[in-house]
Write a protein that holds these residues in place. Structure first.
Motif, mmCIF file in Angstrom:
data_model
loop_
_atom_site.group_PDB
_atom_site.id
_atom_site.type_symbol
_atom_site.label_atom_id
_atom_site.label_comp_id
_atom_site.label_asym_id
_atom_site.label_seq_id
_atom_site.Cartn_x
_atom_site.Cartn_y
_atom_site.Cartn_z
ATOM 1 N N VAL A 26 0.845 -1.206 0.000
ATOM 2 C CA VAL A 26 0.000 0.000 0.000
ATOM 3 C C VAL A 26 0.877 1.251 0.000
ATOM 4 N N LEU A 29 2.133 1.715 -3.552
ATOM 5 C CA LEU A 29 1.062 2.174 -4.439
ATOM 6 C C LEU A 29 0.801 3.664 -4.223
ATOM 7 N N ARG A 30 0.962 4.111 -2.976
ATOM 8 C CA ARG A 30 0.734 5.528 -2.676
ATOM 9 C C ARG A 30 1.944 6.394 -3.016
ATOM 10 N N ILE A 159 -5.636 -7.516 -2.519
ATOM 11 C CA ILE A 159 -5.984 -6.689 -3.679
ATOM 12 C C ILE A 159 -7.304 -7.211 -4.255
ATOM 13 N N THR A 214 -13.982 -3.965 -1.551
ATOM 14 C CA THR A 214 -13.408 -2.952 -0.648
ATOM 15 C C THR A 214 -14.253 -2.830 0.622
ATOM 16 N N ALA A 220 -6.606 -2.536 -1.682
ATOM 17 C CA ALA A 220 -6.262 -1.870 -2.945
ATOM 18 C C ALA A 220 -7.145 -2.530 -3.997
ATOM 19 N N VAL A 253 -9.161 3.430 -1.352
ATOM 20 C CA VAL A 253 -7.945 2.600 -1.377
ATOM 21 C C VAL A 253 -7.204 2.875 -2.691
ATOM 22 N N PRO A 254 -5.882 2.575 -2.752
ATOM 23 C CA PRO A 254 -5.120 2.815 -3.978
ATOM 24 C C PRO A 254 -5.655 2.001 -5.158
ATOM 25 N N ARG A 255 -5.514 2.583 -6.353
ATOM 26 C CA ARG A 255 -6.054 1.980 -7.568
ATOM 27 C C ARG A 255 -4.935 1.675 -8.565
#
Ligand code: CP3
Length: 369
Positions: A26, A29-30, A159, A214, A220, A253-255
């Motif tokens: 995470v 990803l961010r 994920i 989610t 994510a 959440v991150p995509r």
């Protein structure tokens, strides 16, 4: 099958720890860079694992996807075996269509096959008359499977994923797998109104599927537009990107946004920053991808799946080269450029994880940048 007592988490959350939201995946990803990239593999669950093949005897793929205990167990198998930094939920891009009542099966060795291909205006009318809300309601087994999985994973992130409107349409319009996706690409131009109605509906269905995951604890999401590489940039912008944005809209959440053969589409696949991370296949070196994607996008990829069958020294050099090039991006998530081939020796995947977990890029270059 129903859930029994909760399993001991694979990576127990320590008292006061922040859980999967603070995981290496995470954070990457961010956009946070660490001394090594986190690693997971697309299609890490599945036929490369003997324990998966054993569990799957006598079952049909889509039935397994709707059995919470089985889907959860299969999701966990590669995490236990390889020690990867993330699980990906075991399901399929056509599961939300099945939840919507569409007649689809997955034929072994072939892929998704639809009883009624969607080609005419009447076909599109019939399909889009189904309220996408139906998917949210029918997704109870998905939410249950995700809850079981995240409880068992502890600090390891899960994920969630869905198919992008174009990749789903490529199967639905054709009625099954195709090489060039000619019918879907023809529909865009021959009947743009039908195309936009179809793609808009698919976007809502995928959005509902992602939301189920989610809501139940996925850390994510990844949107698979595996076949987007067959599109021109102009067609991608006019007919695809607006719908993919709808599928990914509103998540906190991150995509991750992934496609194959998409070198010419990478900048567009950022969806103006909606995607935190863009997946890159093995054809484009990661430093080139990073230059295209800019300073505010993480890259994911891009081991050539063919090299999983190469002698270890060849594969090791390939992986080390990818990790080096990945440093050109703000952050990098190591993965394959596409899915694990079913005939892959799984011990090779474990060895890649061990290699990467032993890296310290700061030490290798004699200090932090
Ligand atoms: O990555 C993972 O481990 C999670 C599981 C996952 C599956 N399908 C399981 C599966 C994911 C993320 C998918 C997504 C998916 N499904 C995509 C996008 C990713 C990609 O590979 O480009 C696509 C295009 C599909 C459609 C689909 N489903 C195909 C082409 C196939 C293969 C058919 C075959 O037998 O070769 C499937 C079936 C499928 N989905 C399998 C698995 C493990 C194989 C089924 C089996 O084991 O019998």
């Amino acid at each position: 099958m129903t859930s029994s007592a909760p399993a001991t988490p694979l990576t127990p959350t320590a008292a006061g720890a922040a859980g999967p939201a603070a995981s290496a995946l995470v954070r990457a990803l961010r956009g946070e860079r660490d001394v090594r990239p986190p690693v997971w593999f697309m299609r890490q669950a599945g036929r490369s694992l003997p324990e998966y093949r054993e569990l799957r005897v006598g079952t049909r793929m889509l039935d397994v996807c709707l059995d919470p205990a089985l889907a959860s167990e299969i999701t966990l198998q590669p995490v236990r075996r390889h020690g990867v930094d993330a699980a990906i939920f075991f399901s399929d891009i056509v599961v939300p269509l099945r939840l919507a009542g569409v007649d689809v099966v997955i034929e072994p060795g072939r892929g998704p096959v639809f009883a009624n291909p969607v080609r005419s205006v009447a076909d599109v009318d019939r399909l889009t008359a189904i309220d996408p809300e139906v998917v949210a309601e029918a997704a109870a087994p998905i939410r249950e499977a995700v809850r079981l999985t995240t409880a068992a994973l502890g600090d390891t992130p899960l994920i969630g994923f869905a198919g992008a409107p174009f990749t789903l349409a490529a199967y639905l319009v054709e009625g099954g797998p195709s090489k060039e996706h000619l019918r879907a690409r023809a529909m865009m131009h021959a009947d743009p109104d039908s195309w936009h109605r179809l793609a808009g509906w698919l976007a809502q269905v995928s959005h509902a599927f992602l939301t189920a995951q989610t809501d139940a604890g996925a850390s994510a999401v990844q949107l698979f537009d595996s076949w987007a590489g067959s599109l021109s940039v102009a067609d991608y912008r006019a007919f695809i990107a607006p719908h993919s944005r709808v599928a990914l809209d509103g998540f906190t959440v991150p995509r991750i946004h992934f496609g194959v053969g998409t070198a010419h589409l990478l900048a567009d696949m950022r969806l103006d920053g909606m995607a935190d991370t863009v997946g890159v296949d093995w054809r484009t070196p990661l430093d080139e991808a990073a230059a295209i994607l800019g300073a505010d996008t993480t890259v994911q990829g891009n081991i050539d799946p063919a090299l999983l069958a190469a002698p270890w020294p060849v594969l090791e050099a390939h992986v080390r080269g990818i990790v080096q090039r990945g440093r050109a991006a703000r952050a990098h998530v190591l993965n394959l450029g596409h899915g694990v081939p079913p005939e892959t020796d799984p011990t090779v995947l474990t060895r890649i994880v061990e290699l990467v977990h032993g890296l310290d890029l700061d030490a290798a270059v004699g200090g932090a940048e």
